[in-house]
Design a protein around this motif. Sequence first.
Motif, mmCIF file in Angstrom:
data_model
loop_
_atom_site.group_PDB
_atom_site.id
_atom_site.type_symbol
_atom_site.label_atom_id
_atom_site.label_comp_id
_atom_site.label_asym_id
_atom_site.label_seq_id
_atom_site.Cartn_x
_atom_site.Cartn_y
_atom_site.Cartn_z
ATOM 1 N N TYR A 155 -31.399 0.501 17.454
ATOM 2 C CA TYR A 155 -30.795 1.599 16.690
ATOM 3 C C TYR A 155 -29.281 1.399 16.611
ATOM 4 O O TYR A 155 -28.668 1.526 15.538
ATOM 5 N N LEU A 156 -28.672 1.062 17.747
ATOM 6 C CA LEU A 156 -27.230 0.829 17.771
ATOM 7 C C LEU A 156 -26.856 -0.362 16.895
ATOM 8 O O LEU A 156 -25.818 -0.360 16.232
ATOM 9 N N GLN A 190 -33.892 2.746 11.414
ATOM 10 C CA GLN A 190 -33.488 4.136 11.616
ATOM 11 C C GLN A 190 -31.977 4.242 11.811
ATOM 12 O O GLN A 190 -31.322 5.136 11.261
ATOM 13 N N GLY A 191 -31.408 3.311 12.589
ATOM 14 C CA GLY A 191 -29.972 3.325 12.824
ATOM 15 C C GLY A 191 -29.187 3.111 11.540
ATOM 16 O O GLY A 191 -28.157 3.760 11.300
ATOM 17 N N VAL A 192 -29.684 2.194 10.705
ATOM 18 C CA VAL A 192 -29.042 1.941 9.417
ATOM 19 C C VAL A 192 -29.087 3.190 8.540
ATOM 20 O O VAL A 192 -28.067 3.652 8.015
ATOM 21 N N LYS A 193 -30.290 3.731 8.374
ATOM 22 C CA LYS A 193 -30.485 4.847 7.449
ATOM 23 C C LYS A 193 -29.811 6.132 7.924
ATOM 24 O O LYS A 193 -29.326 6.928 7.106
ATOM 25 N N LEU A 312 -31.826 2.446 27.622
ATOM 26 C CA LEU A 312 -30.413 2.437 27.256
ATOM 27 C C LEU A 312 -29.599 3.180 28.310
ATOM 28 O O LEU A 312 -28.522 2.729 28.708
ATOM 29 N N ALA A 313 -30.120 4.288 28.788
ATOM 30 C CA ALA A 313 -29.414 5.086 29.792
ATOM 31 C C ALA A 313 -29.239 4.330 31.098
ATOM 32 O O ALA A 313 -28.274 4.546 31.834
ATOM 33 N N LYS A 314 -30.178 3.426 31.389
ATOM 34 C CA LYS A 314 -30.142 2.661 32.637
ATOM 35 C C LYS A 314 -29.586 1.256 32.430
ATOM 36 O O LYS A 314 -29.735 0.387 33.292
ATOM 37 N N ASP A 315 -28.956 1.024 31.275
ATOM 38 C CA ASP A 315 -28.395 -0.293 30.937
ATOM 39 C C ASP A 315 -29.458 -1.379 30.836
ATOM 40 O O ASP A 315 -29.160 -2.569 30.995
ATOM 41 N N GLY A 316 -30.681 -0.974 30.558
ATOM 42 C CA GLY A 316 -31.736 -1.959 30.346
ATOM 43 C C GLY A 316 -31.558 -2.667 29.020
ATOM 44 O O GLY A 316 -31.918 -3.828 28.864
ATOM 45 N N VAL A 317 -30.997 -1.960 28.042
ATOM 46 C CA VAL A 317 -30.628 -2.540 26.749
ATOM 47 C C VAL A 317 -29.207 -2.091 26.431
ATOM 48 O O VAL A 317 -28.756 -1.039 26.891
ATOM 49 N N SER A 318 -28.517 -2.911 25.639
ATOM 50 C CA SER A 318 -27.129 -2.580 25.290
ATOM 51 C C SER A 318 -26.681 -3.442 24.118
ATOM 52 O O SER A 318 -27.401 -4.351 23.692
ATOM 53 N N LEU A 319 -25.508 -3.145 23.595
ATOM 54 C CA LEU A 319 -24.898 -3.970 22.558
ATOM 55 C C LEU A 319 -23.760 -4.768 23.179
ATOM 56 O O LEU A 319 -22.927 -4.207 23.900
ATOM 57 N N SER A 320 -23.706 -6.062 22.894
ATOM 58 C CA SER A 320 -22.616 -6.879 23.406
ATOM 59 C C SER A 320 -21.332 -6.609 22.622
ATOM 60 O O SER A 320 -21.374 -6.229 21.448
ATOM 61 N N THR A 321 -20.211 -6.802 23.277
ATOM 62 C CA THR A 321 -18.913 -6.610 22.625
ATOM 63 C C THR A 321 -18.142 -7.928 22.519
ATOM 64 O O THR A 321 -16.979 -7.930 22.107
ATOM 65 N N SER A 322 -18.768 -9.031 22.882
ATOM 66 C CA SER A 322 -18.099 -10.339 22.858
ATOM 67 C C SER A 322 -17.578 -10.666 21.463
ATOM 68 O O SER A 322 -18.261 -10.439 20.463
ATOM 69 N N LYS A 332 -17.823 5.122 17.216
ATOM 70 C CA LYS A 332 -19.031 5.621 16.554
ATOM 71 C C LYS A 332 -20.297 5.133 17.261
ATOM 72 O O LYS A 332 -21.297 5.852 17.339
ATOM 73 N N LEU A 333 -20.237 3.915 17.783
ATOM 74 C CA LEU A 333 -21.382 3.382 18.532
ATOM 75 C C LEU A 333 -21.564 4.156 19.841
ATOM 76 O O LEU A 333 -22.692 4.472 20.232
ATOM 77 N N ASP A 334 -20.468 4.468 20.498
ATOM 78 C CA ASP A 334 -20.535 5.247 21.744
ATOM 79 C C ASP A 334 -21.104 6.639 21.478
ATOM 80 O O ASP A 334 -21.881 7.165 22.286
ATOM 81 N N ALA A 335 -20.726 7.219 20.342
ATOM 82 C CA ALA A 335 -21.227 8.553 19.994
ATOM 83 C C ALA A 335 -22.729 8.502 19.752
ATOM 84 O O ALA A 335 -23.474 9.399 20.180
ATOM 85 N N ALA A 336 -23.199 7.446 19.079
ATOM 86 C CA ALA A 336 -24.632 7.297 18.824
ATOM 87 C C ALA A 336 -25.381 7.072 20.133
ATOM 88 O O ALA A 336 -26.461 7.645 20.350
ATOM 89 N N LYS A 337 -24.826 6.263 21.009
ATOM 90 C CA LYS A 337 -25.460 6.020 22.306
ATOM 91 C C LYS A 337 -25.602 7.319 23.085
ATOM 92 O O LYS A 337 -26.655 7.595 23.673
ATOM 93 N N LYS A 338 -24.559 8.116 23.099
ATOM 94 C CA LYS A 338 -24.584 9.388 23.825
ATOM 95 C C LYS A 338 -25.703 10.286 23.308
ATOM 96 O O LYS A 338 -26.421 10.934 24.091
#
Length: 351
Positions: A155-156, A190-193, A312-322, A332-338
Motif C-alpha cells: 500500500y505504501l 489500493q495505495g495508488v487509487k 507493518l506495526a512490528k516492522d515486519g514490512v517497510s519501505l526502504s529510504t535508500s 505523506k508516507l508516514d501519515a499513510a503508515k500511521k
Amino acid sequence: MRRVAKLSAACIATAALALSATACGSTSSENDKSSGSSGDGKGVKIGLAFDVGGRGDRSFNDSAARGADKAKAEFGGSVKELTAKTTDTEADREQRLSDLADAGYSPIIGVGYAYAQSMGKVAKKYPKTSFGIVDSVVDAPNVDSITFTEEQGSYLAGVAAALKTKKTHVGFIGGVDVPLIKKFEAGFVQGVKDTNSKIKVDTQYLSHGSDTSGFASPDKGKEAAQGMLDNGADVIYSAAGSSGNGAIEAVNGKKGAWAIGVDSDQYNIPGLAKYKGSILTSVIKNVDLGVYDVIKSVHDGKPQTGNSVYSLAKDGVSLSTSGGFIDDIQGKLDAAKKKIVDGSIKVKTTP
C-alpha cells in the motif's frame, strides 16, 4: 525479539486452505550447499529449503539466507541449503524436507508457500524436529508459520508510485498469480487509487498456477516491464522474485522511469548496483527476521510454534529510504503508515 501475534485455530485453518496453492521445491536441487561445521553439540543444525531462485536471487530467498547467516554467526553450528526447481512435484518437496530431517537438521525452514502441503506431512513424521515455513500456515505442533502483511507494505509503495508518477500511469508485475502475490497487487493498487483515483494501473503476471517460472525468469520480467513502459507507465512495482531484476533493468533504460523493488532493499544489492539510480524504493519484507527468530527459539530450547505474524506495526514490512528518492514525500508516507497501524485504513488482501 519475538515481535509476533498469534492467530486463532480457525484463522490458521482458513489461511492454510487459501495459501496451499502450488509451486516450488525438489529432490535433485539446483543448489545443494553446506556451510559451517558438522555440529559440535553447541550450535544449531539449520536446514534451509529454498524456493526457486535460491540464495543469490537478490530478493526473497536472499532475505531468508541473511536470517540464517546471522543465526549461524551468533549460535554456531551448520547450515544445509537445498533449492527448488520450477519442475518440482509435491513428492520432490516432501523428499527434500525428509532428507533434511533424516540428516538431523532442526529447525528445517521451508522458504515459500509451496512447502505448505509437504511440510504438513513431514512434520507429522518427525514430531521431535522443529520446522518453520515462510508465507503459509501449517497447523502442526512442531511448526512455526512465518507470515507477513505484504499488502500493508505494498500500500505504501502504491502511495509512493502515485506521488512520483509524471504520467498518471503505473504498473504491477507479479511472479505467479497465487493468493500470496495477489496480496502485493491488492495493497499496491489500493495505495495508488487512494492517493489519486485517476491513475491508470497496468497489471501482469508472468506465470500461472503450478508454473513457478515467473519467480525465476528475469527475461520475462524485463519483457513485461518494457511492455508497460512502452504503454506509458513510468513507475513499475514487481513482486516476482529474481524476475523482478529484469524489470528493474528495463526501467533503468527508460529516462524518468522508476522501479520499486521487493523483499530486500534492492538499492543496496551489489548485483543491481548499476541500476540503483532507478530504484525509487523497495517494499522490504523482513523474512530474515522471521527466519532468525525461529532458529533462535530452537537454540534457546523453546521452539516457536503457531502463526508468527510480522506486520507493518512490528516492522515486519517497510519501505526502504535508500537513495533518498522518497525523502520529499516521506511525510505523506508516514501519515499513510500511521493510518494503517491505527486501523483508519484497512488494506485489502485481494484485488
